[in-house]
Motif scaffolding. Sequence first.
Motif, short mmCIF file in Angstrom:
data_model
loop_
_atom_site.label_atom_id
_atom_site.label_comp_id
_atom_site.label_asym_id
_atom_site.label_seq_id
_atom_site.Cartn_x
_atom_site.Cartn_y
_atom_site.Cartn_z
N SER A 34 0.81 -1.21 0.00
CA SER A 34 0.00 0.00 0.00
C SER A 34 0.85 1.26 0.00
N ASN A 35 0.15 2.37 -0.22
CA ASN A 35 0.76 3.69 -0.16
C ASN A 35 1.41 3.89 1.21
N PRO A 36 2.57 4.57 1.29
CA PRO A 36 3.20 4.82 2.60
C PRO A 36 2.27 5.51 3.58
N LEU A 37 1.35 6.29 3.08
CA LEU A 37 0.38 6.92 3.97
C LEU A 37 -0.42 5.88 4.72
N VAL A 38 -0.78 4.81 4.02
CA VAL A 38 -1.57 3.76 4.65
C VAL A 38 -0.78 3.11 5.77
N ALA A 39 0.47 2.77 5.49
CA ALA A 39 1.28 2.11 6.51
C ALA A 39 1.40 2.98 7.76
N ALA A 40 1.63 4.28 7.54
CA ALA A 40 1.76 5.18 8.69
C ALA A 40 0.45 5.28 9.45
N ALA A 41 -0.65 5.37 8.70
CA ALA A 41 -1.94 5.54 9.34
C ALA A 41 -2.34 4.31 10.15
N VAL A 42 -2.10 3.12 9.57
CA VAL A 42 -2.44 1.89 10.28
C VAL A 42 -1.57 1.71 11.52
N THR A 43 -0.27 1.97 11.35
CA THR A 43 0.66 1.81 12.47
C THR A 43 0.28 2.71 13.63
N CYS A 44 -0.17 3.93 13.30
CA CYS A 44 -0.50 4.90 14.35
C CYS A 44 -1.96 4.80 14.79
N GLU A 66 7.50 19.78 12.49
CA GLU A 66 8.22 19.23 13.64
C GLU A 66 9.42 20.08 14.04
N GLY A 67 10.10 20.67 13.09
CA GLY A 67 11.36 21.36 13.36
C GLY A 67 11.24 22.46 14.40
N THR A 68 12.27 22.57 15.23
CA THR A 68 12.25 23.54 16.33
C THR A 68 12.14 24.97 15.81
N SER A 69 12.83 25.28 14.75
CA SER A 69 12.82 26.65 14.23
C SER A 69 11.69 26.91 13.25
N ASP A 70 10.93 25.86 12.90
CA ASP A 70 9.81 26.02 11.97
C ASP A 70 8.57 26.50 12.72
N PRO A 71 7.59 27.02 11.98
CA PRO A 71 6.31 27.32 12.64
C PRO A 71 5.68 26.03 13.17
N ASP A 72 4.90 26.16 14.20
CA ASP A 72 4.16 25.00 14.70
C ASP A 72 3.11 24.60 13.68
N TRP A 100 1.34 15.10 16.81
CA TRP A 100 2.36 14.61 17.76
C TRP A 100 1.91 13.33 18.46
N SER A 101 0.62 13.19 18.73
CA SER A 101 0.16 12.01 19.45
C SER A 101 -0.01 10.80 18.52
N HIS A 102 -0.33 11.03 17.23
CA HIS A 102 -0.61 9.92 16.32
C HIS A 102 0.54 9.62 15.35
N LEU A 103 1.26 10.64 14.91
CA LEU A 103 2.30 10.44 13.89
C LEU A 103 3.71 10.46 14.45
N TRP A 104 3.94 11.31 15.47
CA TRP A 104 5.30 11.48 15.98
C TRP A 104 5.35 11.22 17.48
N PRO A 105 4.77 10.13 17.97
CA PRO A 105 4.75 9.92 19.42
C PRO A 105 6.15 9.72 20.00
N GLU A 106 7.09 9.29 19.15
CA GLU A 106 8.45 9.07 19.65
C GLU A 106 9.30 10.33 19.58
#
Length: 397
Positions: A7-17, A94-100, A215-221
């Motif tokens: 599947s599309n990488p989006l699917v893998a990320a979505a299912v994993t999270c 995600e980047g510290t210097s980027d906008p939220d 942050w809670s669903h895609l980048w919890p680590e």
Amino acid sequence: MSILKKSNPLVAAAVTCGILGSAVSADAAHWVMIAREGEKPQRSVHYLALDEVKSTLDLETFDQSKALAMKAPDMAKYMEDSQVHTAFVVQVMEGTSDPDTIQYTVDIRCNPKQFRITSAYALYRNNESEKMNSPEWAPIPDNWVNRAYLVACKMQDKVAPAIQKFYDASKKIQKNPNATMEDKAAAMQPLADLGMIYATEIPLISYIRLSDYSWSHLWPEGKRPPYTTTKTREEIEKDRAELEARMAALSSKAGQVEQQIAGMDAERQFMEKIAANFRKKNDAQRERFYSMQGWTEKEIVDFWGAPNGISELAGTKSLRYISRVDTRQVVVDNIPVYDGRGGVVGMNQAERVEGELSECDLTLFLEQGGSKPGHRLVDYKLNGTNCRVDTLGRLVR
């Protein structure tokens, strides 16, 4: 090979999270993930408010007279091509210097497949903000903008069927306690094939919560940069009120455009009916009256003056104009009387009439309809001994 691997990488990320939408309610803003980019710690994700795409007329290119002159199918396509669709996209970074977050207001022309960013509001974690725009139209690139184009321009053909498949599959999975990861991936695949994944329901006014969601669903680590704000509650509420006002203004404008389109369609149908009546007249009459079809009562009175009589029956108003042109005059001719030798012995007088009496009775029939208020000219009838062009000329003075 499992569907998860194919599947599309989006699917893998979505299912994993664990991203799998619940029952879709009708009173919320539904966000779809339309792009994931970058590597840790510079990742970003784009979300689009799926059911908040608005349409307005492209006043830069729209020609109302051209639209009214078209046949129904051509007019429908012209109206479709004359729309500007506005989508709301939020990027979380995600980047510290980027906008939220960056909230984009994106205008899209389906044909000729162009876009522009009328507003980009970047909110930094140190409470600073930045507003930008890109007012020039540009070709749609093959990135998240192209997914916004699909939602705005291909909703019925591509996006809506994929959403329905996702919704039906999600209901089955919720009822099945033994649903596997492959089942969840299969449910998401129709949308993923379009480069989208259904994410969550968050009110449009609270789009900033998409940062928490990411942050809670895609980048919890990941290690989330601290967010410090010096804004008071009043300032935060003011920001929200400004966004609500922008949304209300856009919704109002969309409603006005819908009314305008409905009015144009009513006007076209009304004028087609009138044109059928006028086409039945002879060439001389059409030459005089064809351009007057659809005139309002005020326009008629302003041009011709007050009628000689007015009546109304069953919603049809009749204005009667009577024209009388009498050019008759008596001419006396002196006719000589001759004797037998050809000499004039006297004169006889003979009267004759020159000229003619021309009378014309014109009745104008008016009914209500189309996009203009009041009664309008839909047909007419001519009666008279001589309704010639010069007689009508007295009528239309």
